[in-house]
Design a protein around this motif. Structure first.
Motif, PDB file in Angstrom:
ATOM      1  N   THR A   1     -23.425   5.405  18.275  1.00 37.94           N
ATOM      2  CA  THR A   1     -23.372   6.248  19.291  1.00 37.94           C
ATOM      3  C   THR A   1     -21.847   7.232  19.194  1.00 37.94           C
ATOM      4  OG1 THR A   1     -22.051   4.412  20.747  1.00 37.94           O
ATOM      5  CG2 THR A   1     -24.671   4.868  21.038  1.00 37.94           C
ATOM      6  N   SER A   2     -21.005   6.506  18.817  1.00 39.32           N
ATOM      7  CA  SER A   2     -19.633   7.219  18.568  1.00 39.32           C
ATOM      8  C   SER A   2     -19.752   8.349  17.549  1.00 39.32           C
ATOM      9  CB  SER A   2     -18.550   6.332  17.952  1.00 39.32           C
ATOM     10  OG  SER A   2     -18.282   5.195  19.101  1.00 39.32           O
TER      11      SER A   2
ATOM     12  N   GLY B   1     -17.711  16.888  21.626  1.00 43.07           N
ATOM     13  CA  GLY B   1     -16.465  17.256  22.485  1.00 43.07           C
ATOM     14  C   GLY B   1     -16.780  17.401  24.061  1.00 43.07           C
ATOM     15  N   PRO B   2     -17.884  18.179  24.319  1.00 41.33           N
ATOM     16  CA  PRO B   2     -18.297  18.274  25.649  1.00 41.33           C
ATOM     17  C   PRO B   2     -18.709  16.846  26.421  1.00 41.33           C
ATOM     18  CG  PRO B   2     -19.451  20.049  24.455  1.00 41.33           C
ATOM     19  CD  PRO B   2     -18.468  19.179  23.610  1.00 41.33           C
ATOM     20  N   ASP B   3     -19.163  16.161  25.538  1.00 46.37           N
ATOM     21  CA  ASP B   3     -19.792  14.789  26.085  1.00 46.37           C
ATOM     22  C   ASP B   3     -18.627  13.939  26.711  1.00 46.37           C
ATOM     23  OD1 ASP B   3     -22.280  15.376  25.205  1.00 46.37           O
ATOM     24  OD2 ASP B   3     -22.135  14.636  23.630  1.00 46.37           O
ATOM     25  N   THR B   4     -17.410  14.151  26.043  1.00 46.13           N
ATOM     26  CA  THR B   4     -16.260  13.356  26.441  1.00 46.13           C
ATOM     27  C   THR B   4     -15.828  13.255  27.984  1.00 46.13           C
ATOM     28  OG1 THR B   4     -14.639  15.001  25.669  1.00 46.13           O
ATOM     29  CG2 THR B   4     -15.442  13.138  24.290  1.00 46.13           C
ATOM     30  N   VAL B   5     -16.147  14.735  28.596  1.00 43.09           N
ATOM     31  CA  VAL B   5     -15.753  15.023  29.920  1.00 43.09           C
ATOM     32  C   VAL B   5     -16.992  15.121  30.813  1.00 43.09           C
ATOM     33  CG1 VAL B   5     -13.650  15.866  29.401  1.00 43.09           C
ATOM     34  CG2 VAL B   5     -15.494  17.467  29.361  1.00 43.09           C
ATOM     35  N   ALA B   6     -18.179  15.263  30.352  1.00 40.63           N
ATOM     36  CA  ALA B   6     -19.277  15.469  31.140  1.00 40.63           C
ATOM     37  C   ALA B   6     -19.669  14.457  32.303  1.00 40.63           C
ATOM     38  CB  ALA B   6     -20.626  15.814  30.381  1.00 40.63           C
ATOM     39  N   SER B   7     -19.406  13.195  32.006  1.00 39.37           N
ATOM     40  CA  SER B   7     -19.617  12.065  32.726  1.00 39.37           C
ATOM     41  C   SER B   7     -18.760  11.631  33.660  1.00 39.37           C
ATOM     42  CB  SER B   7     -20.253  10.759  31.971  1.00 39.37           C
ATOM     43  OG  SER B   7     -19.228  10.564  31.175  1.00 39.37           O
ATOM     44  N   LEU B   8     -17.519  12.148  33.652  1.00 38.11           N
ATOM     45  CA  LEU B   8     -16.464  12.059  34.641  1.00 38.11           C
ATOM     46  C   LEU B   8     -16.988  12.362  35.939  1.00 38.11           C
ATOM     47  CD1 LEU B   8     -13.335  12.974  32.397  1.00 38.11           C
ATOM     48  CD2 LEU B   8     -14.481  10.931  32.536  1.00 38.11           C
TER      49      LEU B   8
ATOM     50  N   ALA C   1     -22.004   2.552  23.898  1.00 41.11           N
ATOM     51  CA  ALA C   1     -22.409   1.256  23.353  1.00 41.11           C
ATOM     52  C   ALA C   1     -23.158   0.594  24.138  1.00 41.11           C
ATOM     53  CB  ALA C   1     -21.278   0.992  22.788  1.00 41.11           C
ATOM     54  N   VAL C   2     -22.817   0.224  25.328  1.00 37.84           N
ATOM     55  CA  VAL C   2     -23.491  -0.589  26.129  1.00 37.84           C
ATOM     56  C   VAL C   2     -24.876  -0.133  26.488  1.00 37.84           C
ATOM     57  CG1 VAL C   2     -23.683  -1.819  28.480  1.00 37.84           C
ATOM     58  CG2 VAL C   2     -21.506  -1.879  26.928  1.00 37.84           C
ATOM     59  N   ALA C   3     -25.023   1.152  26.815  1.00 36.93           N
ATOM     60  CA  ALA C   3     -26.481   1.939  27.114  1.00 36.93           C
ATOM     61  C   ALA C   3     -27.314   1.680  25.903  1.00 36.93           C
ATOM     62  CB  ALA C   3     -25.816   3.214  27.568  1.00 36.93           C
ATOM     63  N   ASP C   4     -26.557   2.055  24.727  1.00 35.73           N
ATOM     64  CA  ASP C   4     -27.450   2.012  23.367  1.00 35.73           C
ATOM     65  C   ASP C   4     -28.037   0.403  23.256  1.00 35.73           C
ATOM     66  OD1 ASP C   4     -28.366   3.487  20.793  1.00 35.73           O
ATOM     67  OD2 ASP C   4     -27.287   1.271  20.288  1.00 35.73           O
ATOM     68  N   TYR C   5     -27.264  -0.484  23.499  1.00 38.22           N
ATOM     69  CA  TYR C   5     -27.674  -1.907  23.469  1.00 38.22           C
ATOM     70  C   TYR C   5     -28.701  -2.199  24.197  1.00 38.22           C
ATOM     71  CZ  TYR C   5     -27.757  -6.874  22.907  1.00 38.22           C
ATOM     72  OH  TYR C   5     -28.066  -8.108  22.844  1.00 38.22           O
TER      73      TYR C   5
END
Length: 485
Positions: free
Chosen positions: A144-145, A150-157, A364-368
Motif C-alpha cells: 500500500t505504501s 501525494g493527494p492521498d496523504t491529506v485526503a482522509s484527514l 496496511a490494516v485496511a489491506d490486511y
C-alpha cells in the motif's frame, strides 16, 4: 538504619551535592542491585522512599528521574526545626507530594519495572508479539505504501482512511449492528479515542464514573484533565454493579461514565446482554454519556462474540472505542471511535491535537482486513488464548495457596486473583521482580489505591516450562505472607 534507608540516603546525598542533577536518570533496578549487592525488593523500597519525599519521579518504560525541586528541598535550611515546626523546605516537599496524581506515579513505577529484560511478563498489558501476523501485515504495508500518492496523504484527514472505515463498518455488521462508515473516526490507538471522548463531554472538575477495579489509563486520563473519579464496584464474574451506579447517579452530579462492558481489564468480567441494555437505559434516563472501551471485543472464547452496549443506544449517548492493537498490530496504533452524537466535538479536538493516525498504518490494516485472512487469524488467536488461560488456571490451582479466588473470563487475556484481606500484593510484586517475574498489583487499578490484596495476571503468552516455574515461584512467595504461612 535499614539497607534500603541507607541506599536512599546515599542517593539523596548525591542529589544534594549535584552529582545527580535535576532530570538525571537514576540507575536501573538491575544496575543498582548489582552495584550494591542488594535485592531488587530493597532497591525498590529505596526508590519508593525517595519518590514519597518528592525527590525522584518515575516515568513509564524509562525509569526514575531526579525532580526539578529535589536539590532545592535538600539544600534549603530547615528553619523552624528548633520549635518542632516544619521548615519551608519540608513544607514545600510535602505539598508537592500531596498534589501529585495519586495513581500515575505508582503505575509508571510498576510498569517501568516490568520492562526490565528477561522478565516473565505475567504483569504485562500486552500479548506475545509472536501471536500476531506481523510478516503478512508487513507485506500489506509495503504494497500500500508503494502506491501512496501525494493527494492521498491529506485526503482522509481527520476522520481516517475511507477504505479502513468501510472495513470497520463491515465488522460491526458481522457483530449484528449497523454502523455507517462515514460516522467513524480513526484514531491513534484506542487510548486516543477514549481520551478524545472524555475531553469532548467533560471539563476539569467534573465527576466521572469509572470501574473499581478499573483500567489504570482511565484514572490517568482523569488526573491529566483534572477531573474527579467516582468508583463503581465491579464483580470479577458479574461485572459492573448497576445498583451501585443507579444509586450514585441519584446522589452525585456524574458528568460521564467510562466502562469496559466486555472482558474488562483487569478482572476479565463481562456484562450479560440484559445488563448492557439496562446500563444504556439507565444512562439514557439521566442523559449521561457512556465512553465504552471495547478493545478486547473480538477475543471471545466460544462460537459467538459479545454485543457491546453501543448496540442498544438509541440516543447517541454511547461512544464506542476499539482498536486493532489487541488483536492484530500492537505497534501500528490504529484505533477508532463510533462517536454517537459527539462526532463533531471529537473531530474538532482531533484537529487541535494529533490531526490524524498514521496513514501508512491505516492503509496496511485496511489491506490486511480485506485480503489477509483476518478472521482466520482471529480464530487461531482465540484458540491460543483459551488454551493459555487453561494452563494458567491449572498452575494457579497447583501452586497458589488454598482459598485464593480467581476470575474465569470468557475472553480477553487477564485474570484477577484475590487473596485474603491483609495480603500485600505490592510486596509480592517487589519480591517477584527480584526473581525475574512481573505481576500487576491491585492498587494500580483504583483511584484510591484499593485492592492491595489483589493482582492481575496476563495469560497472553504461550505457556512454557518457564511460565510453569514462574507460577511455582509466585505461589511460594505468596505462601510466605500471613495468613498463608
Amino acid at each position: 538504619m535499614k539497607r534500603y534507608e541507607q541506599l536512599a540516603e546515599l542517593l539523596a546525598a548525591d542529589i544534594r551535592t549535584g552529582r545527580l542533577a535535576p532530570g538525571t536518570r537514576l540507575p536501573s533496578i538491575r544496575t543498582i542491585t548489582a552495584q550494591h549487592g542488594l535485592s531488587a525488593s530493597t532497591a525498590f523500597k529505596a526508590y519508593y522512599q525517595l519518590e514519597e519525599k518528592g525527590l525522584v519521579r518515575a516515568q513509564t518504560r524509562s525509569g526514575y528521574y531526579v525532580t526539578a525541586l529535589a536539590a532545592q528541598q535538600l539544600a534549603a535550611p530547615a528553619r523552624g526545626a528548633a520549635d518542632g515546626k516544619p521548615g519551608k523546605a519540608s513544607a514545600r516537599a510535602a505539598a508537592t507530594v500531596a498534589q501529585r496524581p495519586d495513581v500515575s506515579e505508582l503505575v509508571f513505577s510498576v510498569l517501568g519495572a516490568a520492562q526490565e529484560p528477561g522478565m516473565v511478563p505475567l504483569g504485562s498489558a500486552f500479548a506475545s508479539p509472536g501471536l500476531f501476523p506481523l510478516q503478512r501485515l508487513g507485506k500489506s504495508l509495503a504494497r500500500t505504501s508503494r502506491f501512496l500518492q501525494g493527494p492521498d496523504t491529506v485526503a482522509s484527514l481527520p476522520r481516517g482512511d475511507e477504505a479502513l472505515r468501510r472495513q470497520i463498518a463491515q465488522r460491526y455488521l458481522g457483530m449484528g449492528m449497523a454502523q455507517p462508515a462515514e460516522e467513524l473516526i480513526v484514531t491513534h490507538g484506542a487510548l486516543e479515542a477514549l481520551n478524545l471522548c472524555l475531553a469532548a463531554v467533560a471539563q476539569p472538575g467534573d465527576l466521572i464514573a469509572v470501574e473499581s477495579p478499573g483500567f489504570y489509563a482511565s484514572l490517568q486520563a482523569l488526573e491529566r484533565l483534572k477531573m474527579k473519579a467516582l468508583e463503581i464496584p465491579v464483580h470479577p464474574q458479574d461485572g459492573l454493579d448497576l445498583a451501585a451506579l443507579a444509586d450514585a447517579l441519584k446522589r452525585r452530579p456524574v458528568k460521564a461514565c467510562w466502562f469496559m462492558t466486555s472482558f474488562q481489564n483487569p478482572t476479565g468480567a463481562s456484562l450479560p446482554l440484559e445488563k448492557k441494555k439496562a446500563l444504556v437505559a439507565l444512562l439514557a434516563s439521566h442523559d449521561i454519556p457512556l465512553i465504552e472501551d471495547d478493545v478486547y471485543a473480538e477475543l471471545y472464547f466460544g462460537s459467538r462474540g459479545f454485543l457491546p452496549a453501543k448496540a442498544f443506544d438509541r440516543k447517541g449517548l454511547v461512544m464506542h472505542c476499539s482498536s486493532f492493537s489487541k488483536t492484530l498490530a500492537p505497534g501500528y496504533r490504529v484505533g477508532w471511535v463510533s462517536p454517537g452524537r459527539f462526532g463533531q466535538q471529537i473531530e474538532r479536538l482531533r484537529l487541535m491535537t494529533t490531526l490524524s493516525a498514521s496513514l501508512p498504518a491505516q492503509l496496511a490494516v485496511a489491506d490486511y482486513l480485506q485480503y489477509g485472512g483476518y478472521d482466520k487469524h482471529l480464530r487461531k488467536l482465540r484458540h491460543a488464548m483459551e488454551s493459555q488461560l487453561s494452563s494458567l488456571l491449572a498452575a494457579l490451582a497447583r501452586h497458589f495457596p488454598a482459598g485464593v479466588r480467581v476470575s474465569r473470563p470468557a475472553g480477553g487475556y487477564f485474570v484477577w486473583v484475590e487473596f485474603a484481606e491483609g495480603f500485600d500484593a505490592l510486596a509480592l510484586h517487589q519480591a517477584a521482580l527480584a526473581q525475574g517475574i512481573s505481576v500487576a498489583p491491585g492498587p494500580i487499578f483504583s483511584a484510591r489505591r484499593n485492592f492491595r490484596h489483589c493482582l492481575r495476571l496476563n495469560y497472553g503468552y504461550p505457556w512454557s516450562d518457564g511460565y510453569e516455574a514462574a507460577m511455582q515461584t509466585l505461589g511460594g512467595l505468596a505462601r510466605r505472607q500471613s495468613p498463608y504461612r
